[in-house]
Every structure is written in C-alpha cells, then in structure tokens.
Design an enzyme around this catalytic site. Structure first.
Site, PDB file in Angstrom:
ATOM      1  N   SER A 137     -47.138 -23.637  43.565  1.00 52.33           N
ATOM      2  CA  SER A 137     -46.467 -22.748  42.626  1.00 52.33           C
ATOM      3  C   SER A 137     -45.202 -23.390  42.057  1.00 52.33           C
ATOM      4  O   SER A 137     -44.474 -24.073  42.772  1.00 52.33           O
ATOM      5  CB  SER A 137     -46.104 -21.467  43.375  1.00 52.33           C
ATOM      6  OG  SER A 137     -45.362 -20.627  42.552  1.00 52.33           O
ATOM      7  N   CYS A 173     -38.083 -18.937  48.953  1.00 46.53           N
ATOM      8  CA  CYS A 173     -37.405 -19.554  47.809  1.00 46.53           C
ATOM      9  C   CYS A 173     -35.928 -19.730  48.130  1.00 46.53           C
ATOM     10  O   CYS A 173     -35.234 -18.741  48.404  1.00 46.53           O
ATOM     11  CB  CYS A 173     -37.557 -18.720  46.539  1.00 46.53           C
ATOM     12  SG  CYS A 173     -36.668 -19.477  45.167  1.00 46.53           S
ATOM     13  N   THR A 191     -39.426 -25.794  49.554  1.00 46.46           N
ATOM     14  CA  THR A 191     -38.451 -26.893  49.442  1.00 46.46           C
ATOM     15  C   THR A 191     -37.374 -26.804  50.525  1.00 46.46           C
ATOM     16  O   THR A 191     -37.089 -25.728  51.052  1.00 46.46           O
ATOM     17  CB  THR A 191     -37.773 -26.863  48.063  1.00 46.46           C
ATOM     18  OG1 THR A 191     -37.234 -25.562  47.860  1.00 46.46           O
ATOM     19  CG2 THR A 191     -38.749 -27.193  46.960  1.00 46.46           C
ATOM     20  N   GLY A 209     -40.741 -33.557  46.646  1.00 46.92           N
ATOM     21  CA  GLY A 209     -41.135 -34.921  46.297  1.00 46.92           C
ATOM     22  C   GLY A 209     -41.409 -35.752  47.540  1.00 46.92           C
ATOM     23  O   GLY A 209     -41.291 -35.275  48.683  1.00 46.92           O
TER      24      GLY A 209
END
Lengths: 301, 253
Positions: free
Chosen positions: A21, A130, A193, A217
């Site tokens: 997402s 989030c 993240t 990443g």
C-alpha cells in the site's frame, strides 16, 4: 513451471507477489508497465473514512539505500474510493485489497464496513502501523491491548479476509502478532516503515516537514526479515512479508523465513516492472531447485 | 503511453563547470510534449537510491533523439555527467503534463539557471505553430549563459546577468522587455524567480504557467511525495504538474 499459487487462510492468490500500500496507487498507474492480472494481488493506497490532505511538503528524503516518507495518509476518503475508483479497478482479474486506516476505532470500523459491501474486494489490510499521523495509525499497533481492540471492532463488521499490517516500531512484535491473531485477524503483514529522520546540516533543519518519517527500501530488509521469521514462528495464521524487497532473491528470503506471500513496495518507484521480475525469478528458482510448488519453501528456516 | 527504455548515449557535452547536455537515442522514443520530464535511473552510484527526474530539453522524433540539459546538483547528477558515448541509460518517459500552447498571441518564456531546459522544446513548438516566441534568460554572470545559439534558432532571446556582464544587469523581472505587451508567460527556474515572474504576470493580467520541480520518489503519481499545495489541495507535481497555472497555486502574489 512450479505451482506458484497460495491459499492465504481462504484468500486464493495465483502467486505470492502482492504490492505494498502507498507504493502502487490504485494499480492503474502501472498499466503501461505491467499486466496487473499477473499479480497475486495489489493493496491500494491507505483509505480513511474522511478525506485527508496529508502532511505538508517536504514529505520525502532519500537516505542510504532507502527513503523516508511522511505522506500522512493523503486520500480522498472511502466514499470517493467507492464512487470513483472502485468502478475503474473492480474488473482487474487479481485480488484487490484496500488498506484501511483511521484515527479512532469507530473510524476504522465504519470504513471497513463500507468496503465489506464491495463485491470485488476480497479483503482489507488494516493499517495499525502508519508512523506519519498524529492520531491513530501506529498508536494502535504498538500496544497489544489497543491492537486487539481495533481488530475486534473491525472483525465484527468485516466478513472477508482481514489482514493486519504490523509496525516494526515495537519491542516485541511477536506479542502484537499474537494479540491480533486472537482478535480475529486472518493474516498479518509486516513490516510497515521504521520511524526515522534526516537533517539538512547546511540549513540546520529536518529534511521532512514532520521531522520524523517512515523508512523504507533496501536498507530495512534485514530487520523486516528477522521480524517475519520471529512472527512466523509463533502465529498460526499466514504471514505476509514486506520491507526492502528489491529483487526475486529478496522475496525468496522472506518465503524461506516463513512468509506465505510478499509485498513489493518502494522498489516499484525505481522499477515499475519489478513485480513481474520477482514472479519470474521465483519461478526459475523453484524450477532450478526442483521444487514443484512455492509452498514447499515457505518457512524452511 | 509511458515506456521504460534503455537509451543509448550519443553525446555527453560539458557546457560549463556544472552543466552538461546529454543526447540520447532510441528507435522507440514515444511522443513527448514540451514541459514533460523523464525519470532517469543512475547506475553505479551507491548513494543514489531513487531515479532522478529531469526536464526534457528537446526532442528530434524523426532521429529518435532526446536531449537532456542537466545541472550537477549532487552524487546522482554527477554520475550522469560521467556517462560515455555508447553507454545505456534506463529512462521512464514521458512523464507529467505539458505547457498549454496557445494558438495565437505573444509569448514570453522566462528561464533562470538550468530552468531554461524545457523552454527550448517549448520555443521550438511555438515557432512551429507560427508564433514568434520571446525568451528571457537570467543568469548570475556571462559565463553561465549556455546553448545561446540553440535558443536563438527558435526565438528572439534577451538576457539578464546579476553582475551586468552580459545583457541587462539585474534579475529577469527587471528587464526592459517587460515594457512590451505579452499574452502568455511561461517560466521555469528557481522558486523565488518564478514567484517574482508570477507576480509580474498577475499584476499585468497575463496568463502565466510555471514548471515546478519538487522532490519526488516515483514520478508516476503513486507515492504522493512531490505534492504542491494548490487551491484544490495537495496536487502531485509529477502527474498534475510539473506545469501549473499560477492561478491554481497558493503563492502570495
């Protein structure tokens, strides 16, 4: 050609490659680059009950082998998704999951209930992780009690596949995974993240308007892999692994560590065709190593 | 339709201390409009994780050539400056919207620094439509003026330098050409310059478009990182832009 199909607690995938997402828009942005129906599925941008403008610019900073973002769940709200976006994507022949976020438990439940009515959306990914919103988001995903509470509330109104996306910003991710499993999750996806920051030393200011943001990443892969391995050891529901997957070999590592499927995220920005390369690479790996089915390699470690 | 192509470097011409021109070839080059950009993958640069968005400087579709005018701003663009003829460059293109090309009227194109890049393609298109564009280029000093003869092929070109070493002394907004009348203004350059031009255009009731270059990750409208705050909320510079009409921005002008 090996059998790539996977059954995620009732959700059937033609292969274990999904997209993360917030990195894949609503899928259609990629139609010039790939055949969307070749994906195991895709997970659309975080959707909230009401329209959100997100955080001010700058929202992104490049970091060594990765990037920080602080988008803050910019989206037009679930009603806009249902009226304007769903009709455009509903006939794509793959699993389309909606990532659902909220500031309150009531928001999460109301959004999930609206999406429950959409025939061609077989599941949601509940975003309790989030890091870029002031209220809700990660706050729910960092304690067992609140994580279980929001999952229970959504479980009551949402009848299809309920995937819960976990935060890595916790001391013990196994406890959180177990809490959401008992609360009724069909699967867990991890990791969202990692909270990070970066500073412009010449201006002596943070690079992000929000000071901190979420790191993704290649640089996060070892942490993500460790957490997937830890969680897969303790839960009975399927684990979906993500975090820094840049190539087929990375995806295979996640499967070996116990993930039943993977999500490709940030790598889509650099190579919009990466998902197809991962599917092909996985297939070759299985053939070359004489596996008949991808399920044979899941959790070997 | 967007494509991902491996373009071949035909020429890499150093223009001054920090700018260079890349001439790239592909037999499959798609149609590219003035104002659009490309997203370039930088190989062998470990600290460069994301692609680099670069304005299209010019295209010669019949020859399959794409021109990129690039300023060295960091490790990624520095690596690109070292590309040799024959090397490949992986590029996603074309991206973004385009300048609105008028059918008639007098056009002023204002560029500052490497912001002049997309204005060559636009000048050529406007000239091809039978308009006679005027280009105003602002630099710090005479040494920073590059590719002068290219712009002069398609437009009447005026210059300002901050030290007065070439053209009129001062900033582009101080040039005497503003005493003449224009119907359309197009601008690309540093944000303070674009804001000053926008102010000038707004006060004279001239239609004005600017090309923005916010930091971006994907270039295709999915990461929502490059947003600009507009009158209709946050808009992606990569897909809703890079070209915006100044009336749609929230600039204090």
């Amino acid at each position: 050609m090996a059998n790539l199909s996977i059954n995620l607690h009732g959700l059937k995938l033609k292969n274990p490659v999904l997209t993360a997402s917030g990195t894949f828009g609503y899928g259609v942005e990629f139609k010039d680059f790939i055949q969307l129906d070749k994906l195991g599925g895709f997970i659309v941008k975080g959707t909230t009950l009401k329209h959100r403008e997100g955080n001010p610019y700058p929202r992104m900073a490049e970091t060594p082998s990765g990037m920080l973002n602080a988008v803050g769940l910019q989206n037009k709200g679930v009603d806009y998704f249902i009226s304007h976006i769903y009709p455009e994507i509903k006939d794509i022949q793959t699993n389309i999951l909606v990532n659902v976020s909220g500031s309150t438990i009531a928001d999460y439940a109301a959004t999930a209930e609206k999406i429950n009515a959409l025939e061609n959306i077989p599941g949601i990914e509940l975003n309790i992780s989030c890091p870029n919103v002031k209220e809700g988001g990660m706050a729910f995903g960092t304690s067992c009690t609140s994580a279980a509470e929001v999952v229970k509330a959504v479980r009551n109104v949402y009848k299809k596949h309920l995937m819960v996306k976990l935060s890595p910003n916790v001391t013990n991710i196994q406890e959180i995974a177990l809490a959401v499993e008992s609360a009724g999750a069909d699967s867990v996806s991890l990791i969202n993240t990692l909270l990070g920051m970066a500073i412009d030393i010449h201006k002596r200011k943070p690079l992000l308007s929000t000071t901190t943001g979420g790191l993704s990443g290649a640089c996060v892969k070892p942490i993500a892999l460790r957490m997937v391995w830890q969680v897969a050891k303790v839960v009975k529901i399927p684990v979906i692994g993500l975090g820094g997957i840049m190539c087929a070999e990375d995806a295979i590592e996640f499967l070996l560590a116990g993930a039943s499927a993977v999500q490709i995220g940030t790598a889509n920005f650099i190579d919009p065709t990466i998902t197809m390369k991962v599917i092909d690479g996985l297939n070759s790996y299985l053939d070359n190593n004489h596996f008949n089915s991808v399920s044979e390699i899941i959790g070997i470690i | 339709m967007k494509k991902i192509l491996d373009l071949t470097v035909r020429e890499n011409r150093r223009l001054n201390a920090d700018s260079f021109l890349l001439v790239l070839f592909s037999p499959e080059l798609p149609e590219i409009q003035a104002g659009q950009f490309v997203n370039v993958k930088v190989e062998n640069s470990p600290s460069t994780f994301l692609r680099r968005p670069i304005s299209v400087h010019n295209v010669e579709p019949e020859k399959g050539l794409l021109y990129l005018l690039i300023k060295i701003a960091g490790k990624g663009t520095e690596k690109l400056s070292q590309l040799a003829c024959g090397e490949k460059l992986n590029v996603i293109l074309p991206l973004g919207n385009q300048f609105t090309q008028p059918e008639q009227g007098r056009c002023l194109l204002v560029g500052g620094g490497v912001g002049i890049a997309p204005l060559l393609h636009l000048s050529k298109e406007l000239k091809n439509k039978g308009l006679s564009p005027v280009v105003l280029i602002g630099t710090r000093t005479a040494k920073d003026i590059i590719l002068q003869e290219e712009y002069e092929k398609y437009a009447t070109v005026y210059y300002t330098t901050e030290d007065g070493s070439f053209g009129e002394k001062g900033f582009p907004t101080q040039h005497s050409i503003w005493n003449e009348s224009f119907d359309h203004i197009f601008c690309c350059g540093p944000e303070p310059m674009m804001k000053a031009v926008a102010q000038r255009a707004y006060s004279k009731h001239i239609d004005c478009e600017v090309s923005l270059e916010n930091k971006m990750a994907c270039g295709i409208g999915v990461c929502l990182c490059c947003v600009n705050d507009t009158r209709e909320g946050h808009k992606c510079v990569c897909t809703d832009g890079p070209v915006f009409n100044i009336n749609d921005l929230k600039w204090q002008i």
